[in-house]
Design an enzyme around this catalytic site. Structure first.
Site, PDB file in Angstrom:
ATOM      1  N   HIS A  92       0.953  -1.336   0.019  1.00  0.00           N
ATOM      2  CA  HIS A  92       0.165  -0.120   0.140  1.00  0.00           C
ATOM      3  C   HIS A  92       0.732   1.242   0.030  1.00  0.00           C
ATOM      4  O   HIS A  92       0.948   1.845  -0.754  1.00  0.00           O
ATOM      5  CB  HIS A  92      -0.957  -0.196   1.212  1.00  0.00           C
ATOM      6  CG  HIS A  92      -1.623   1.220   1.214  1.00  0.00           C
ATOM      7  ND1 HIS A  92      -1.813   2.095   2.478  1.00  0.00           N
ATOM      8  CD2 HIS A  92      -2.573   1.849   0.365  1.00  0.00           C
ATOM      9  CE1 HIS A  92      -2.695   2.827   2.222  1.00  0.00           C
ATOM     10  NE2 HIS A  92      -3.230   2.740   1.031  1.00  0.00           N
ATOM     11  N   HIS A 109      -2.182   0.638   7.937  1.00  0.00           N
ATOM     12  CA  HIS A 109      -3.749   0.920   7.402  1.00  0.00           C
ATOM     13  C   HIS A 109      -4.290  -0.691   7.648  1.00  0.00           C
ATOM     14  O   HIS A 109      -5.193  -1.057   6.911  1.00  0.00           O
ATOM     15  CB  HIS A 109      -3.713   1.077   6.344  1.00  0.00           C
ATOM     16  CG  HIS A 109      -2.957   2.550   6.016  1.00  0.00           C
ATOM     17  ND1 HIS A 109      -1.783   2.794   5.521  1.00  0.00           N
ATOM     18  CD2 HIS A 109      -3.149   3.931   6.823  1.00  0.00           C
ATOM     19  CE1 HIS A 109      -1.399   3.918   5.465  1.00  0.00           C
ATOM     20  NE2 HIS A 109      -2.223   4.474   5.976  1.00  0.00           N
TER      21      HIS A 109
END
Ligand code: FES
Length: 163
Positions: A92, A109
């Site tokens: 990510h 996250h």
């Protein structure tokens, strides 16, 4: 049956001869077929189940881990096909991932990657699978080598190139 050209045959036999002459003990051996180095990571007798071993590949800027899983995994090597390896950079935004109970977890996250299924992303913001290090196992010595990467290491334009 596969056709092989004289040139391919010479390249393969030259690489094999280099490996044999080296005794498979050198840290880094060129593997010209893919352009990736062959790097000895460790020996299977020293691996402990579910305890990751950290190393870098294909260069010092690319952190990875080696894992001995309880069960067979896709891309696994060794007698039980349960030794796998992955980049530890989340796909990510590049945060470091850590191993926990069969998965790589990113705490930035909350993405998760399945280590028994090629590093498949199955939760969180990461949509790309995490890069899996291709391994080679020497059944005679028990040594484990990295010899390539499947998938793109985070932050790179190519696995062998930094930005
Ligand atoms: S950096 Fe890993 S989920 Fe965002």
């Amino acid at each position: 049956m596969t056709d092989i050209s004289r040139r391919d045959f010479i390249q393969v036999t030259s690489a094999s001869a280099a490996l044999l002459l080296s005794g498979l003990d050198n840290t880094v051996i060129a593997a010209p077929a893919k352009g990736y180095p062959m790097k000895k990571i460790g020996n299977i007798k020293n691996l402990v189940e579910n305890e990751p071993f950290a190393f870098t590949y294909p260069d010092d800027q690319s952190p990875c881990l080696l894992l001995k899983l309880p069960n067979e995994a896709i891309g696994g090597v060794g007698p039980k096909k349960n030794v796998v390896s992955f980049s530890t950079l989340c796909t990510h935004m590049g945060c470091p991932v850590s191993y926990s109970q069969g998965r790589l977890v990113c705490k930035c996250h909350y993405s998760m990657f399945d280590v028994s299924r090629n590093g498949q992303s199955y939760q969180g913001l990461a949509s790309q699978w995490i890069a899996q290090i291709t391994l080679r196992f020497d059944a005679v010595t028990g040594n484990i080598y990295a010899e390539g990467v499947e998938g793109l290491i985070y932050g790179r334009i190519g696995n062998l190139k930094l930005r």
